[in-house]
Enzyme design. Sequence first.
Site, short mmCIF file in Angstrom:
data_model
loop_
_atom_site.label_atom_id
_atom_site.label_comp_id
_atom_site.label_asym_id
_atom_site.label_seq_id
_atom_site.Cartn_x
_atom_site.Cartn_y
_atom_site.Cartn_z
N HIS A 153 0.83 -1.20 0.00
CA HIS A 153 0.00 0.00 0.00
C HIS A 153 0.86 1.25 0.00
O HIS A 153 2.02 1.23 0.39
CB HIS A 153 -0.98 0.01 1.19
CG HIS A 153 -0.41 0.58 2.44
ND1 HIS A 153 -0.44 1.92 2.73
CD2 HIS A 153 0.21 -0.01 3.49
CE1 HIS A 153 0.13 2.12 3.92
NE2 HIS A 153 0.54 0.96 4.39
N CYS A 154 0.26 2.34 -0.47
CA CYS A 154 0.85 3.67 -0.41
C CYS A 154 -0.25 4.59 0.14
O CYS A 154 -1.15 4.11 0.82
CB CYS A 154 1.36 4.13 -1.78
SG CYS A 154 0.08 4.23 -3.04
N ARG A 155 -0.18 5.87 -0.12
CA ARG A 155 -1.21 6.77 0.40
C ARG A 155 -2.52 6.63 -0.36
O ARG A 155 -3.57 6.45 0.23
CB ARG A 155 -0.74 8.22 0.39
CG ARG A 155 -1.75 9.17 1.07
CD ARG A 155 -1.37 10.63 0.97
NE ARG A 155 -1.17 11.10 -0.38
CZ ARG A 155 -2.14 11.38 -1.24
NH1 ARG A 155 -3.38 11.24 -0.91
NH2 ARG A 155 -1.85 11.80 -2.46
N GLY B 31 -2.84 4.75 -3.55
CA GLY B 31 -2.87 3.63 -4.47
C GLY B 31 -2.14 3.90 -5.78
O GLY B 31 -1.87 2.99 -6.54
N LEU C 66 -3.78 3.99 1.87
CA LEU C 66 -4.08 4.44 3.23
C LEU C 66 -5.34 5.29 3.28
O LEU C 66 -6.12 5.20 4.23
CB LEU C 66 -2.88 5.22 3.79
CG LEU C 66 -3.00 5.78 5.20
CD1 LEU C 66 -3.19 4.66 6.23
CD2 LEU C 66 -1.77 6.59 5.56
#
Length: 180
Positions: free
Chosen positions: A60-62, A64, A90
């Site tokens: 995951h990142c902030r 996507g 996130l």
Amino acid sequence: MKTITPQDAAALLRDGATLVDVREPDEHARERIPGARSLPLSRLEEAELAVHDGKPVLFHCRSGARTAGNTDRLGAKAGLCEAYIVEGGLDAWKQAGLPVATDRRQPLELMRQVQIAAGSLVVLGVLLGALVSPWLYALAGFVGAGLVFAGVTGTCGLANLLRMMPWNRVPNLPVVTSAG
């Protein structure tokens, strides 16, 4: 690589899956999904990713976008494990009402600091140019040129300067890559 909803990701985590946060360490330190391991994209090739045997790996990142743009690299890092991208990152995790660990004592992410500083300098240059001397419009032009240079070269002088500021001088944040 397949995507997975935050709710389905939470269920897999309860079953022992590994969650990997690909954002930079300063972003991870300020706000993260509990239990996520930090493995920034900028250091992906040099790090080892230890996973539980047979358990899926979730990235995951902030938002996507970073994970979606790096599916080949992430898939290679996951190896033979079943691997997923958490859809919406996130942000979607929080919107789903799932738990998030936040540490407001950590400084703002470096890129947000750059945006605040650059925007402030441009506004200041325009105001000073209008109120004091037209020569001070050069400040706004200088900052704009610096942003163009940063975009073209990938090197941001303002980010490098802000990185040296006292509030950003924290001990090196660890990159956690072990499974346990």
